[in-house]
Design an enzyme around this catalytic site. Structure first.
Site, short mmCIF file in Angstrom:
data_model
loop_
_atom_site.label_atom_id
_atom_site.label_comp_id
_atom_site.label_asym_id
_atom_site.label_seq_id
_atom_site.Cartn_x
_atom_site.Cartn_y
_atom_site.Cartn_z
N CYS A 83 0.84 -1.20 0.00
CA CYS A 83 0.00 0.00 0.00
C CYS A 83 0.87 1.25 0.00
O CYS A 83 1.41 1.65 1.04
CB CYS A 83 -0.93 0.01 1.22
N CYS B 189 -0.49 4.06 2.17
CA CYS B 189 -0.26 3.86 3.61
C CYS B 189 1.19 4.14 3.99
O CYS B 189 1.46 4.79 5.01
CB CYS B 189 -0.59 2.42 3.99
N ASP B 190 2.13 3.62 3.21
CA ASP B 190 3.52 3.58 3.64
C ASP B 190 4.49 4.44 2.83
O ASP B 190 5.66 4.58 3.20
CB ASP B 190 4.02 2.13 3.61
#
Length: 309
Positions: free
Chosen positions: A136, A139-140
Protein backbone atom coordinates in the site's frame (compact mmCIF):
# COMPACT_ATOMS: atom_id res chain seq x y z
CA UNK A 1 -24.29 -26.12 18.88
CA UNK A 2 -24.12 -23.08 21.14
CA UNK A 3 -27.41 -22.70 23.01
CA UNK A 4 -27.53 -18.90 23.03
CA UNK A 5 -28.84 -17.10 19.95
CA UNK A 6 -26.40 -14.37 18.95
CA UNK A 7 -28.10 -11.11 18.08
CA UNK A 8 -25.19 -9.75 16.02
CA UNK A 9 -22.27 -11.86 14.85
CA UNK A 10 -19.25 -10.01 13.40
CA UNK A 11 -16.79 -11.97 11.28
CA UNK A 12 -13.41 -10.26 11.09
CA UNK A 13 -11.27 -8.09 13.32
CA UNK A 14 -9.86 -5.28 11.19
CA UNK A 15 -10.93 -1.63 11.48
CA UNK A 16 -14.33 -2.47 9.94
CA UNK A 17 -15.05 -5.35 12.29
CA UNK A 18 -13.98 -3.57 15.46
CA UNK A 19 -15.81 -0.36 14.55
CA UNK A 20 -18.97 -2.35 13.86
CA UNK A 21 -18.47 -3.99 17.25
CA UNK A 22 -18.11 -0.64 19.04
CA UNK A 23 -21.34 0.68 17.54
CA UNK A 24 -23.42 -2.47 17.97
CA UNK A 25 -22.18 -2.95 21.52
CA UNK A 26 -23.12 0.61 22.45
CA UNK A 27 -26.54 -0.04 20.90
CA UNK A 28 -27.05 -2.96 23.28
CA UNK A 29 -26.86 -5.68 20.63
CA UNK A 30 -24.31 -7.78 22.58
CA UNK A 31 -22.14 -8.50 19.52
CA UNK A 32 -19.91 -11.54 19.27
CA UNK A 33 -16.81 -10.97 17.14
CA UNK A 34 -14.57 -13.70 15.76
CA UNK A 35 -11.05 -12.48 15.03
CA UNK A 36 -10.28 -14.88 12.19
CA UNK A 37 -6.98 -16.23 10.95
CA UNK A 38 -5.23 -12.83 11.17
CA UNK A 39 -6.40 -11.01 14.33
CA UNK A 40 -6.29 -7.29 13.68
CA UNK A 41 -6.25 -7.70 9.90
CA UNK A 42 -3.76 -6.29 7.40
CA UNK A 43 -2.71 -3.38 9.62
CA UNK A 44 -0.87 -5.75 11.94
CA UNK A 45 1.61 -6.40 9.11
CA UNK A 46 2.54 -2.71 8.80
CA UNK A 47 4.83 -0.68 11.01
CA UNK A 48 3.84 2.95 11.57
CA UNK A 49 0.43 4.35 10.65
CA UNK A 50 0.41 8.13 10.30
CA UNK A 51 -2.85 8.77 8.40
CA UNK A 52 -5.44 7.48 10.89
CA UNK A 53 -7.19 10.39 12.65
CA UNK A 54 -6.53 10.82 16.34
CA UNK A 55 -2.87 9.79 16.37
CA UNK A 56 -0.89 12.99 15.71
CA UNK A 57 2.44 11.27 16.39
CA UNK A 58 1.54 8.13 14.45
CA UNK A 59 0.93 4.66 15.82
CA UNK A 60 2.01 1.16 14.93
CA UNK A 61 -0.57 -0.93 13.10
CA UNK A 62 -0.58 -3.50 15.90
CA UNK A 63 -1.12 -0.84 18.58
CA UNK A 64 -3.94 0.78 16.61
CA UNK A 65 -5.77 -2.52 16.30
CA UNK A 66 -5.22 -3.29 19.97
CA UNK A 67 -6.77 0.08 20.86
CA UNK A 68 -9.81 -0.67 18.69
CA UNK A 69 -10.13 -4.12 20.25
CA UNK A 70 -10.00 -2.69 23.78
CA UNK A 71 -12.62 -0.09 22.89
CA UNK A 72 -14.93 -2.76 21.47
CA UNK A 73 -14.45 -4.94 24.57
CA UNK A 74 -15.06 -1.97 26.88
CA UNK A 75 -18.62 -1.70 25.63
CA UNK A 76 -19.29 -5.40 25.99
CA UNK A 77 -18.23 -7.04 22.73
CA UNK A 78 -17.51 -10.74 23.17
CA UNK A 79 -14.21 -11.00 21.25
CA UNK A 80 -13.33 -14.59 20.44
CA UNK A 81 -10.41 -16.25 18.73
CA UNK A 82 -11.48 -18.58 15.93
CA UNK A 83 -12.04 -18.91 12.20
CA UNK A 84 -15.47 -19.11 10.60
CA UNK A 85 -15.18 -22.07 8.24
CA UNK A 86 -18.76 -22.38 7.00
CA UNK A 87 -21.84 -20.17 6.82
CA UNK A 88 -25.43 -21.13 6.06
CA UNK A 89 -27.58 -18.08 5.25
CA UNK A 90 -30.40 -20.17 3.75
CA UNK A 91 -32.12 -20.63 7.10
CA UNK A 92 -33.07 -18.37 9.97
CA UNK A 93 -31.51 -17.94 12.37
CA UNK A 94 -28.30 -18.07 10.34
CA UNK A 95 -25.89 -20.88 11.15
CA UNK A 96 -22.13 -20.51 11.06
CA UNK A 97 -19.41 -22.99 11.94
CA UNK A 98 -16.27 -22.08 13.86
CA UNK A 99 -13.05 -24.00 13.24
CA UNK A 100 -14.96 -26.73 11.42
CA UNK A 101 -16.76 -28.05 14.47
CA UNK A 102 -18.56 -25.48 16.64
CA UNK A 103 -21.94 -24.29 15.28
CA UNK A 104 -23.47 -20.92 16.19
CA UNK A 105 -26.84 -19.35 15.43
CA UNK A 106 -27.16 -15.62 14.75
CA UNK A 107 -29.99 -13.21 13.93
CA UNK A 108 -27.68 -10.95 11.93
CA UNK A 109 -24.16 -11.20 10.53
CA UNK A 110 -21.68 -8.48 9.62
CA UNK A 111 -19.01 -9.80 7.25
CA UNK A 112 -15.74 -7.89 7.67
CA UNK A 113 -13.24 -10.50 6.53
CA UNK A 114 -11.15 -8.06 4.48
CA UNK A 115 -9.01 -8.63 1.42
CA UNK A 116 -5.50 -10.03 1.27
CA UNK A 117 -2.82 -8.41 -0.88
CA UNK A 118 -1.26 -10.68 -3.46
CA UNK A 119 2.46 -11.20 -3.01
CA UNK A 120 5.13 -12.67 -5.25
CA UNK A 121 5.74 -15.64 -2.99
CA UNK A 122 9.45 -15.05 -2.42
CA UNK A 123 10.93 -16.03 0.96
CA UNK A 124 12.98 -12.81 0.92
CA UNK A 125 9.80 -10.83 0.29
CA UNK A 126 8.16 -12.28 3.37
CA UNK A 127 11.31 -11.66 5.39
CA UNK A 128 11.12 -7.91 4.75
CA UNK A 129 7.36 -7.39 5.03
CA UNK A 130 6.97 -4.26 7.13
CA UNK A 131 10.69 -3.52 6.68
CA UNK A 132 10.54 -2.10 3.19
CA UNK A 133 8.05 -4.45 1.52
CA UNK A 134 4.53 -3.04 1.38
CA UNK A 135 1.29 -3.53 -0.52
CA UNK A 136 0.00 0.00 0.00
CA UNK A 137 1.81 3.09 -1.28
CA UNK A 138 -0.83 5.41 0.18
CA UNK A 139 -0.26 3.86 3.61
CA UNK A 140 3.52 3.58 3.64
CA UNK A 141 4.92 5.75 0.85
CA UNK A 142 5.51 8.71 3.16
CA UNK A 143 8.25 6.78 4.96
CA UNK A 144 10.26 6.62 1.72
CA UNK A 145 10.14 10.27 0.72
CA UNK A 146 13.24 11.40 -1.19
CA UNK A 147 14.39 7.77 -1.51
CA UNK A 148 14.46 5.32 -4.42
CA UNK A 149 11.67 2.71 -4.49
CA UNK A 150 10.22 0.08 -6.82
CA UNK A 151 6.67 -0.86 -7.75
CA UNK A 152 5.85 -4.32 -9.11
CA UNK A 153 2.87 -4.49 -11.44
CA UNK A 154 1.63 -3.14 -14.74
CA UNK A 155 -2.05 -2.36 -14.22
CA UNK A 156 -3.90 0.82 -13.31
CA UNK A 157 -3.26 0.33 -9.59
CA UNK A 158 0.48 -0.05 -10.17
CA UNK A 159 0.52 3.12 -12.29
CA UNK A 160 -1.43 5.03 -9.66
CA UNK A 161 0.95 3.88 -6.93
CA UNK A 162 4.00 4.71 -9.04
CA UNK A 163 2.84 8.23 -9.88
CA UNK A 164 1.88 8.87 -6.26
CA UNK A 165 5.31 7.67 -5.08
CA UNK A 166 7.01 9.74 -7.78
CA UNK A 167 5.58 12.86 -6.15
CA UNK A 168 7.39 12.19 -2.88
CA UNK A 169 10.27 9.85 -3.72
CA UNK A 170 13.53 10.52 -5.53
CA UNK A 171 13.06 7.78 -8.13
CA UNK A 172 10.52 5.06 -8.84
CA UNK A 173 11.23 1.89 -10.78
CA UNK A 174 8.24 0.04 -12.26
CA UNK A 175 9.05 -3.66 -12.61
CA UNK A 176 6.74 -5.23 -15.20
CA UNK A 177 6.89 -8.91 -16.09
CA UNK A 178 5.49 -8.47 -19.60
CA UNK A 179 6.71 -6.26 -22.45
CA UNK A 180 3.67 -4.01 -22.07
CA UNK A 181 1.37 -2.49 -19.45
CA UNK A 182 -2.17 -3.64 -18.76
CA UNK A 183 -3.11 -0.17 -17.56
CA UNK A 184 -5.40 2.20 -19.40
CA UNK A 185 -3.85 4.47 -22.02
CA UNK A 186 -4.37 7.49 -19.78
CA UNK A 187 -2.48 5.88 -16.91
CA UNK A 188 0.30 4.69 -19.22
CA UNK A 189 0.66 8.22 -20.58
CA UNK A 190 0.91 9.62 -17.06
CA UNK A 191 3.64 7.15 -16.10
CA UNK A 192 5.66 7.65 -19.27
CA UNK A 193 5.55 11.42 -18.80
CA UNK A 194 6.70 11.38 -15.21
CA UNK A 195 10.47 12.08 -15.33
CA UNK A 196 11.49 10.17 -12.21
CA UNK A 197 9.69 6.93 -13.12
CA UNK A 198 11.77 4.32 -14.95
CA UNK A 199 9.80 1.41 -16.42
CA UNK A 200 11.60 -1.93 -16.60
CA UNK A 201 9.62 -4.09 -19.03
CA UNK A 202 10.23 -7.81 -19.23
CA UNK A 203 11.69 -8.12 -15.74
CA UNK A 204 10.75 -10.28 -12.78
CA UNK A 205 11.87 -9.95 -9.18
CA UNK A 206 14.15 -12.81 -8.20
CA UNK A 207 15.08 -11.69 -4.71
CA UNK A 208 14.59 -8.85 -2.24
CA UNK A 209 17.94 -7.75 -0.85
CA UNK A 210 18.26 -6.22 2.58
CA UNK A 211 19.93 -6.06 5.96
CA UNK A 212 18.85 -5.65 9.58
CA UNK A 213 17.58 -2.14 8.74
CA UNK A 214 15.34 -3.29 5.90
CA UNK A 215 15.27 -3.44 2.11
CA UNK A 216 18.35 -2.21 0.24
CA UNK A 217 17.75 -3.50 -3.29
CA UNK A 218 16.20 -5.96 -5.73
CA UNK A 219 17.69 -8.67 -7.85
CA UNK A 220 15.84 -8.74 -11.18
CA UNK A 221 15.97 -11.10 -14.14
CA UNK A 222 15.00 -10.23 -17.70
CA UNK A 223 13.47 -12.43 -20.41
CA UNK A 224 16.94 -13.42 -21.66
CA UNK A 225 17.90 -14.65 -18.20
CA UNK A 226 20.28 -11.82 -17.42
CA UNK A 227 20.29 -10.54 -13.87
CA UNK A 228 20.28 -6.92 -12.78
CA UNK A 229 20.54 -5.24 -9.39
CA UNK A 230 18.73 -2.02 -8.50
CA UNK A 231 19.25 -0.10 -5.28
CA UNK A 232 15.95 0.74 -3.57
CA UNK A 233 14.77 1.31 -0.02
CA UNK A 234 11.21 0.15 -0.59
CA UNK A 235 9.28 -2.40 -2.65
CA UNK A 236 5.57 -1.86 -3.27
CA UNK A 237 3.48 -4.75 -4.56
CA UNK A 238 0.64 -3.70 -6.84
CA UNK A 239 -0.42 -6.99 -8.36
CA UNK A 240 -3.90 -7.09 -6.88
CA UNK A 241 -5.88 -8.11 -3.81
CA UNK A 242 -7.93 -11.20 -3.07
CA UNK A 243 -11.15 -10.63 -1.07
CA UNK A 244 -11.65 -13.21 1.67
CA UNK A 245 -15.07 -14.39 0.50
CA UNK A 246 -14.54 -18.07 -0.30
CA UNK A 247 -17.03 -19.39 2.26
CA UNK A 248 -19.71 -16.94 1.10
CA UNK A 249 -19.41 -17.33 -2.68
CA UNK A 250 -22.44 -19.59 -3.14
CA UNK A 251 -24.73 -17.40 -1.03
CA UNK A 252 -23.73 -13.74 -1.23
CA UNK A 253 -23.75 -11.77 -4.46
CA UNK A 254 -20.13 -11.19 -5.49
CA UNK A 255 -18.62 -9.17 -8.32
CA UNK A 256 -16.30 -10.65 -10.94
CA UNK A 257 -13.29 -10.26 -8.62
CA UNK A 258 -14.99 -11.82 -5.61
CA UNK A 259 -15.88 -8.67 -3.67
CA UNK A 260 -19.26 -8.64 -1.93
CA UNK A 261 -21.82 -6.48 -3.69
CA UNK A 262 -23.78 -4.15 -1.40
CA UNK A 263 -26.75 -1.91 -2.07
CA UNK A 264 -25.21 1.47 -2.99
CA UNK A 265 -24.97 3.77 0.00
CA UNK A 266 -25.51 0.91 2.46
CA UNK A 267 -23.85 -2.24 3.77
CA UNK A 268 -26.79 -4.45 2.81
CA UNK A 269 -26.09 -7.62 0.85
CA UNK A 270 -28.55 -9.66 -1.21
CA UNK A 271 -29.59 -11.49 1.98
CA UNK A 272 -31.61 -9.58 4.55
CA UNK A 273 -29.83 -9.48 7.86
CA UNK A 274 -26.36 -10.01 6.36
CA UNK A 275 -24.18 -6.92 6.00
CA UNK A 276 -20.68 -6.36 4.62
CA UNK A 277 -18.07 -3.81 5.66
CA UNK A 278 -14.46 -2.93 4.93
CA UNK A 279 -12.15 -4.20 2.22
CA UNK A 280 -14.28 -7.28 1.59
CA UNK A 281 -16.70 -4.99 -0.26
CA UNK A 282 -14.34 -2.17 -1.25
CA UNK A 283 -12.01 -2.83 -4.20
CA UNK A 284 -11.14 0.85 -4.62
CA UNK A 285 -9.97 2.64 -1.47
CA UNK A 286 -8.73 -0.05 0.94
CA UNK A 287 -7.82 2.37 3.74
CA UNK A 288 -8.18 1.81 7.47
CA UNK A 289 -10.34 4.91 7.85
CA UNK A 290 -12.74 3.98 5.03
CA UNK A 291 -13.00 0.48 6.46
CA UNK A 292 -13.82 1.92 9.88
CA UNK A 293 -16.45 4.17 8.33
CA UNK A 294 -18.11 1.27 6.55
CA UNK A 295 -18.05 -0.68 9.82
CA UNK A 296 -20.11 2.12 11.35
CA UNK A 297 -22.55 1.96 8.42
CA UNK A 298 -22.92 -1.81 8.82
CA UNK A 299 -23.59 -1.46 12.55
CA UNK A 300 -26.29 1.18 12.00
CA UNK A 301 -27.88 -0.86 9.19
CA UNK A 302 -27.85 -3.91 11.45
CA UNK A 303 -29.42 -2.02 14.36
CA UNK A 304 -32.20 -0.60 12.14
CA UNK A 305 -32.86 -4.03 10.67
CA UNK A 306 -33.33 -5.58 14.09
CA UNK A 307 -35.57 -2.72 15.26
CA UNK A 308 -37.79 -3.15 12.21
CA UNK A 309 -38.47 -6.82 12.82
Amino acid sequence: MENQLIKCLIIGSGPAGYTAAIYTARAGLSPVLYEGIEPGGQLTTTTDVENFPGYPEGVTGAALMEDLKKQAARFGTDVRFGVITHADFSRRPFQVTVDGRHVLEAETVIVATGASAKYLGLPSEQKYRGMGVSACATCDGFFYRKKDVAVVGGGDTACEEATYLASICNKVYMVIRKDHMRASKAMQHRVMNTPNIEVLFGHVTEQVIGDEQGVTGLLLRDAAGEEKMIDVSGLFLAIGHHPNTEIFKDQLDLDADGYIRTVPGTSKTNIEGVFAAGDVQDPHYRQAITAAGSGCVAALDCERYLLSR
